[in-house]
Design a protein around this motif. Structure first.
Motif, PDB file in Angstrom:
ATOM      1  N   UNK A 157       2.353   7.254  -4.687  1.00 15.70           N
ATOM      2  CA  UNK A 157       2.123   7.646  -6.236  1.00 15.70           C
ATOM      3  C   UNK A 157       0.902   8.425  -6.457  1.00 15.70           C
ATOM      4  N   UNK A 158      -0.139   8.129  -5.474  1.00 14.31           N
ATOM      5  CA  UNK A 158      -1.540   8.861  -5.317  1.00 14.31           C
ATOM      6  C   UNK A 158      -1.237  10.377  -5.105  1.00 14.31           C
ATOM      7  N   UNK A 159      -0.478  10.490  -4.134  1.00 12.46           N
ATOM      8  CA  UNK A 159      -0.177  11.765  -3.673  1.00 12.46           C
ATOM      9  C   UNK A 159       0.668  12.615  -4.494  1.00 12.46           C
TER      10      UNK A 159
ATOM     11  N   UNK B 146      10.789   9.005  -3.386  1.00 13.70           N
ATOM     12  CA  UNK B 146      10.232   8.872  -2.103  1.00 13.70           C
ATOM     13  C   UNK B 146      10.111   7.505  -1.669  1.00 13.70           C
ATOM     14  N   UNK B 147       9.565   6.651  -2.506  1.00 10.74           N
ATOM     15  CA  UNK B 147       9.533   5.081  -2.223  1.00 10.74           C
ATOM     16  C   UNK B 147      10.804   4.796  -1.928  1.00 10.74           C
TER      17      UNK B 147
ATOM     18  N   UNK C 150       1.559   5.733   9.391  1.00  9.83           N
ATOM     19  CA  UNK C 150       0.621   4.557  10.127  1.00  9.83           C
ATOM     20  C   UNK C 150       0.899   3.150   9.453  1.00  9.83           C
ATOM     21  N   UNK C 151       1.070   3.022   8.096  1.00  8.48           N
ATOM     22  CA  UNK C 151       1.573   2.023   7.470  1.00  8.48           C
ATOM     23  C   UNK C 151       2.665   1.429   8.071  1.00  8.48           C
TER      24      UNK C 151
ATOM     25  N   UNK D 113       0.614  -1.184   0.103  1.00  7.04           N
ATOM     26  CA  UNK D 113       0.224  -0.062   0.212  1.00  7.04           C
ATOM     27  C   UNK D 113       0.979   1.083  -0.006  1.00  7.04           C
ATOM     28  N   UNK D 114       2.056   1.068   0.555  1.00 10.23           N
ATOM     29  CA  UNK D 114       2.727   2.494   0.707  1.00 10.23           C
ATOM     30  C   UNK D 114       3.089   3.234  -0.477  1.00 10.23           C
TER      31      UNK D 114
END
Length: 433
Positions: free
Chosen positions: A67-69, A279-280, A159-160, A61-62
């Protein structure tokens, strides 16, 4: 054990102080400590723990939420939020100052990143508020404080990471953040209204109040973000999707919104790809290195000894939390929040569990203290984001943000005295995934 602890601290200070990447610094400390004090086959442990940490299913999910952000950051969502929320604030004390808080609250529900929330909302609001004559300190402080909601209101990247490291349910962590997040946003708005009422000069002369017709029409501008909130949050809490599946839904929704707005240009797509990869990669390296250092400290017996020493102080659960609050706020002044969590969790989590606190509750507590780190100099990242927008000195921005820091501290006291604020909703439903 004193020698081992001093060596670990010294290695951390030296490596971080010389500018080594946080992830590499954590690996270095783990490798050197195990080599000196245990003589274990570090190469095998290194490869096995790194592989296990980086292939944890929950981490899928991270990168998707990141990517969505990135996609939404380069869309026209910020201008739509401003135009959609403005008519709803004209009758509130403080008027457009509330757009910072309301905009950050809505964007946080689809972002997961504090910095992205601050930058996206502030890109429009700072220019508009300054141009219309609103008090600069209140404008900057409210944006810095409200921007931290990106960590607390789900979905949250922090939180993830905590859920993976603490082996806690990510879905329960997400739902545990809803009430504290909304409560914090409400406190910010209450403070802004109070300041505007006490000192009307902080807000320009009253503008023409919007009619109900104008407010209803403005809701169409909030349509894209509301669509994404329903798609991401609704799919998780409705039991339709796991966090990873909801993140994929969010990426698809963000692509649809950006495509309809005409934001998916070739240049933006390249920037989205580069920004996401950077970022990832950074977060992935830190998480893997933190897992390795955690295992290394476990082999060396550090958490057990530290826990025994603190237990010998016979602190009450409340005093333990206050001690940890001071500890994390102090670390937040010199370290980035996520790094603080991954480095200290192996020691603090056993203490918390032994004191009778819930893992989910502690996750929300940690998110709150990490939010404080986002607005505490000299390394408060939200402060630098706002400095880049306004050109103001960090000292002035930090002073403007201090009342919002105190509001966060008050919320920590509140959830410590009344933990049900955090734990009640997660206790109601058993989630899938």
């Amino acid at each position: 054990m004193v020698l081992i602890s001093l060596t670990i601290v010294l290695l951390l200070v030296l490596s971080l102080g010389t500018g080594v990447w946080v992830g590499l610094a954590l690996y270095l400390v783990g490798v050197v400590s195990l080599s000196i004090f245990k003589g274990l086959p570090v190469d095998k442990l290194f490869s096995q723990i790194t592989w296990n940490a980086s292939t944890t299913p929950e981490l899928i999910a991270l990168p998707l939420f990141i990517l969505m952000a990135e996609i939404l950051f380069r869309s026209k969502l910020s201008s739509l939020l401003f135009s959609g929320l403005t008519p709803w604030t004209t009758r509130l004390p403080g008027r457009l100052l509330h757009v910072n808080v309301m905009g950050c609250t809505l964007f946080a529900a689809v972002s997961g990143s504090s910095a992205a929330t601050t930058a996206t909302v502030g890109r429009i609001t700072m220019t508009e508020l300054f141009k219309r004559g609103y008090d600069k300190d209140l404008a900057m402080g409210s944006l810095a404080g409200a921007g931290t909601l990106g960590f607390l209101i789900p979905p949250s990247i922090i939180m993830i990471i905590y859920g993976v490291l603490a082996e806690a349910s990510i879905l329960k962590l997400f739902i545990a953040g809803i009430v504290p997040g909304l409560l914090l946003a409400g406190c910010y708005m209450g403070y802004l209204g109070l300041r505007a009422s006490i000192d009307p000069g902080k807000v320009p002369a009253e503008e023409l109040a919007a009619t109900w017709r104008q407010r209803i029409i403005a809701l169409k501008d909030l349509g894209p973000v509301l669509f994404l909130i329903v798609a991401v949050i609704g799919s998780m809490y409705g039991g339709i999707a796991s966090p990873s599946e909801a993140a994929a839904v969010g990426v698809l929704g963000a692509l649809i919104v950006s495509g309809l707005q005409g934001s998916l240009t070739r240049e933006n797509i390249v920037q989205i790809a580069y920004g996401s990869i950077r970022t990832i990669s950074m977060i992935g390296l830190i998480v893997a290195a933190a897992s390795f250092l955690s295992s290394a400290m476990g082999f060396l017996g550090v958490p057990r000894v530290v826990a025994a020493e603190i237990s010998a102080l016979e602190l009450s659960p409340f005093m333990l939390i206050m001690l940890l609050l001071v500890f994390y706020v102090g670390l937040g002044c010199v370290l980035e929040g996520m790094s603080t969590i991954v480095m200290t969790l192996p020691i603090t989590l056993p203490l918390i569990i032994a004191a009778g606190f819930d893992k989910i509750w502690f996750g929300v507590f940690l998110v709150l203290v990490v939010e404080m780190a986002q607005i505490t100099p000299p390394v408060g990242f939200n402060l630098f984001v706002i400095q880049g927008m306004t050109g103001e000195k960090i000292g002035r921005i930090a002073r403007a943000t201090f009342p919002f820091f105190l509001i966060m501290v008050a919320l920590v006291f509140l959830i410590t005295l009344f933990p049900g604020i955090v734990t009640y909703l997660p206790s109601l439903v058993e989630f899938r995934g």
